[in-house]
Enzyme design. Structure first.
Site: not given
Ligand code: CAA
Length: 709
Positions: A110, A130
């Site tokens: 975004e 999301e």
């Molecule tokens: N917020 C907070 N913490 C997050 C995060 C996020 N968006 N994404 C990842 N983390 C944290 C994980 O909890 C993890 O923490 P720990 O090491 O303490 O366990 C750390 O970051 C590493 O994450 P992964 O183990 O998942 O790492 P990866 O390299 O395997 O994957 C990733 C990376 C693909 C980004 C995966 O973490 C992921 O899919 N994250 C979520 C992405 C997501 O859903 N984003 C949308 C959020 S909602 C939003 O943005 C709404 C809006 O419109 C404003």
């Protein structure tokens, strides 16, 4: 700037770098820092354009999900507020070029949409995931994305949640240019190209929004498909509503509608459950006595015993991760058949567009076969996937002990057998561990990593790390019968049979659970896997059942009649050549007759009772597992169920679901079933303890656990 955002100048280009490891989430301080940098750029006459880039491995992976938890639990009062700062980026009269590597997900994408230009490394991924958290984009994504990529593509991205590669996104206008080589240098050069040109605000673009007449059938089809594909879920429909608002309302009003829908989803039980599932899945890798810095063993080659369905599937999983494998079986015909199945599965993937032929050819080169254990001598790891029989496994492990080099990990894919007993036939029980893949191994994400009493910590750390490399969710479990998943699943399957024996039809049982959200009904699952498998397990372990406890009988009779499920064309249902199920009148009359003979009183059973009995029998067993320490956390059990058993993520997993209902209520219902149905429903002591003290499974922490000692 804030600590999380760095601002530097590269001549006439301002460079804003986000430094919020590990994933550059939009935590408090990040939007503010970007905002300050944009203001500094506006004021600086030397600067003609800006580049926004992520420090470290990735661009922004989204809003900080922990902030959402604070909001819904009441520990944070004010909303997340990303929208206003995006308007400021968009309003900048100096062009802002976003440079994407790694991931631009959710709020990250975004932010990128509000910038004037988007450039990316070819392998960067962009997406609106999301819905995987039960929410919709909440920072204008449902309003800006359709303006950039059109309504259909926006619906697809916001409802599937699947990220796309930048190299693909460039084709539909989301990315303006792919940068080969140094991303920052390429982005700065691009910024110089566009410096001085008037900026174009995404929110003012309308050319891809279509008109009401064109859009009406698109939205109707999207809703129909979402209702089918995401049965029971609310966020996909909300995302479609928000995108429709983009086509009908001015941008500001559309954003208000998006915000309304976003908060409606965020405060729903579904989103809370999915956010729990997200964090629970990440928590599983945290093992108290096997810290992150535990040394691991390099696994550069794998040997597999058994070329059957599991062995072949596991070989594909390894090859897909780039690890060479050698598969051993006892005769050439078995090897040939196994390899042919692997080739057939890969060919199907090529046909479906999942893999290219070149990719498959490379994978197949990594898979070798042998009839001889001598070819295991150099393997770093063995995965035994032979027939589920203790005597056979002991024979194989004794052979492996002789054949494998010192330091190799020797694992078993057993789903029910005692890992310690298997390890005891080797001279190195510390090298022995369970690697319980789920069928089909190349598809299912779950992997139970089974810790034996003597398993080395380096072996555990290696297997947990390897599971990630293999694209699996590895969950460490203790060595008990059925481990965690099947130990809970067996009572679930058994209870489904009891329900049929008390008067519910197989269709009623399955439908109640599918309507509740399970991917399949329990009896249809039995037919899929083969009723003979559960039959064999029941016979083998009958001596371990509680004396005098009720035993189901209908399924045993079906097996004895040769109705083994899909593979024989009939089981609880009958199947056509395409393995499509239909109700079988023969079953209906047989069950009626057998039930009458059994003397069990017959009655109508409501869908609510079916669901309560099915889910609570699992929860009760889960509580025992937790108390006995065979799972480290309630969230680990939930992760197993969501990833391996078709449990709906929007209910969080069985333990989270029970917490949501309230453990007192669950305990009371289980006690009622205990009175009605006897010993198999005896409430687990931990459930009673938590219910009495008003606590949840999520609060429960054991001092030590068998999955951790
Ligand atoms: N917020 C907070 N913490 C997050 C995060 C996020 N968006 N994404 C990842 N983390 C944290 C994980 O909890 C993890 O923490 P720990 O090491 O303490 O366990 C750390 O970051 C590493 O994450 P992964 O183990 O998942 O790492 P990866 O390299 O395997 O994957 C990733 C990376 C693909 C980004 C995966 O973490 C992921 O899919 N994250 C979520 C992405 C997501 O859903 N984003 C949308 C959020 S909602 C939003 O943005 C709404 C809006 O419109 C404003």
């Amino acid at each position: 700037m804030t600590d999380l955002v760095r601002y530097t100048k590269n001549g006439d280009v301002g460079v804003i770098t986000i430094e919020n490891p590990p994933v550059n989430a939009l935590s408090p301080g990040v939007p503010e820092g970007i905002d300050e940098a944009i203001q500094a750029i506006a004021k600086d006459p030397e600067v003609k354009a800006a580049v926004l880039i992520g420090g470290g491995k990735t661009f922004i992976a989204g809003a900080d999900i922990k902030e959402f938890v604070k909001l819904t639990s009441g520990t944070r009062q004010n909303d997340i507020g990303i929208l206003p700062f995006l308007l400021k980026i968009e309003d900048s009269t100096k062009p802002v070029v976003v440079a994407i590597h790694g991931n631009a997900l959710g709020g990250g994408l975004e932010v990128a949409q509000a910038c004037h230009y988007r450039v990316a490394s070819a392998d960067a991924r962009v997406g609106q995931p999301e819905v995987n958290l039960g929410i919709i984009p909440g920072a204008g994504g449902t309003q800006r994305l359709p303006r950039l990529v059109g309504v259909e593509k926006a619906i697809e991205m916001c409802t599937t949640g699947k990220p796309v590669k930048a190299s693909e996104a460039v084709q539909f206008g989301l990315i303006d240019r792919i940068i080969d080589g140094d991303l920052l240098a390429g982005a700065v050069a691009f910024a110089r190209e566009v410096a001085g040109k008037p900026t174009r605000k995404t929110r003012e673009r309308t050319e891809k929004l279509g008109n009401a007449e064109q859009n009406a059938p698109v939205f109707a089809a999207a809703r129909e498909s979402a209702r089918k594909k995401y049965r029971g879920m609310i966020c996909q429909l909300a995302a479609i509503d928000a995108i429709e608002a983009a086509t009908k309302l001015p941008f500001e009003k559309g954003c208000e509608e998006e915000a309304r829908l976003f908060y409606q989803c965020l405060y729903s039980d579904q989103s809370k459950a999915q956010i729990h599932a997200f964090f629970a899945e990440r928590e599983v890798s945290k093992i108290p006595d096997v810290p992150k810095d535990t040394p691991t063993i390099p696994v550069n080659s794998v040997a597999i015993v058994g070329a059957g369905t599991m062995g072949g599937g596991i070989a594909m999983v390894c090859a897909n991760a780039g690890i060479p494998v050698v598969i051993k079986d006892t005769d050439q015909a078995a090897l040939d058949h196994g390899l042919a199945t692997i080739q057939k599965n890969y060919a199907t993937s090529v046909k479906r567009g999942r893999f290219t032929q070149q990719y498959v050819d490379e994978r197949l080169k990594l898979i070798k076969t042998t009839l001889n254990y001598a070819d295991f001598a150099n393997a770093d790891m063995v995965i035994e996937a032979a027939f589920e029989n203790m005597a056979l496994k002991k024979e194989i492990f004794a052979e492996l002990d002789r054949a494998c080099k010192r330091g190799a990990i020797i694992s078993s894919n057993t789903s029910t057998l005692n890992i310690d007993e298997i390890a005891a036939v080797t001279s190195r029980p510390e090298a022995v561990i369970g690697m319980h893949f789920f069928s089909p191994a190349n598809v299912m994400r779950l992997l139970e990593v089974v810790r034996g009493r003597k398993t080395g910590k380096d072996v555990i750390a290696t297997c947990m790390q390897l599971s990630k490399k293999l694209g699996k969710v590895g969950v460490l479990v203790g060595n008990c019968r059925g481990f965690v998943g099947n130990r809970m699943f067996l009572p679930y399957i058994r209870e489904a049979q009891f329900l049929v024996e008390e008067g519910a039809t197989p269709e009623q049982v399955d439908k109640a659970l599918v309507d509740w959200g399970m991917a399949m009904g329990p009896l249809a699952v039995g037919d899929l896997g083969g009723l003979d498998i559960a039959y064999r397990i029941r016979k083998e372990f009958r001596h371990l059942e509680k004396p005098g406890a009720r035993q189901p009988f209908v399924e045993d009779r079906l097996v004895e009649m040769g109705r083994l499920g899909q593979k024989t064309g009939s089981g609880w249902y009958k199947y056509d050549g395409e393995r499509r199920a239909s109700s079988d009148p023969e079953i209906a009359s047989l069950v009626k007759k057998w039930n009458a003979e059994s003397g069990i009183p017959q009655r109508q059973i409501s869908p609510e009772e079916i669901v309560d009995r099915e889910i609570y029998i699992m929860v009760n067993e889960g509580a025992r597992i937790l108390e006995e320490g065979f799972a480290l956390r309630a969230g680990d059990i939930d992760t197993i169920y969501v990833n391996g058993y078709g449990f709906p993520a929007y209910r969080g997993g069985p333990m989270w679901y029970a917490d949501t209902v309230g453990l007192k209520k669950v305990y009371d219902r289980i006690s009622e079933f205990h009175r009605q149905h006897g010993a198999l429903w005896e409430p687990a002591p931990l459930l009673k303890k938590l219910a009495d003290s008003g606590k949840k499974f999520a609060d429960y922490e054991r001092d030590s656990a068998r999955a951790a000692d």
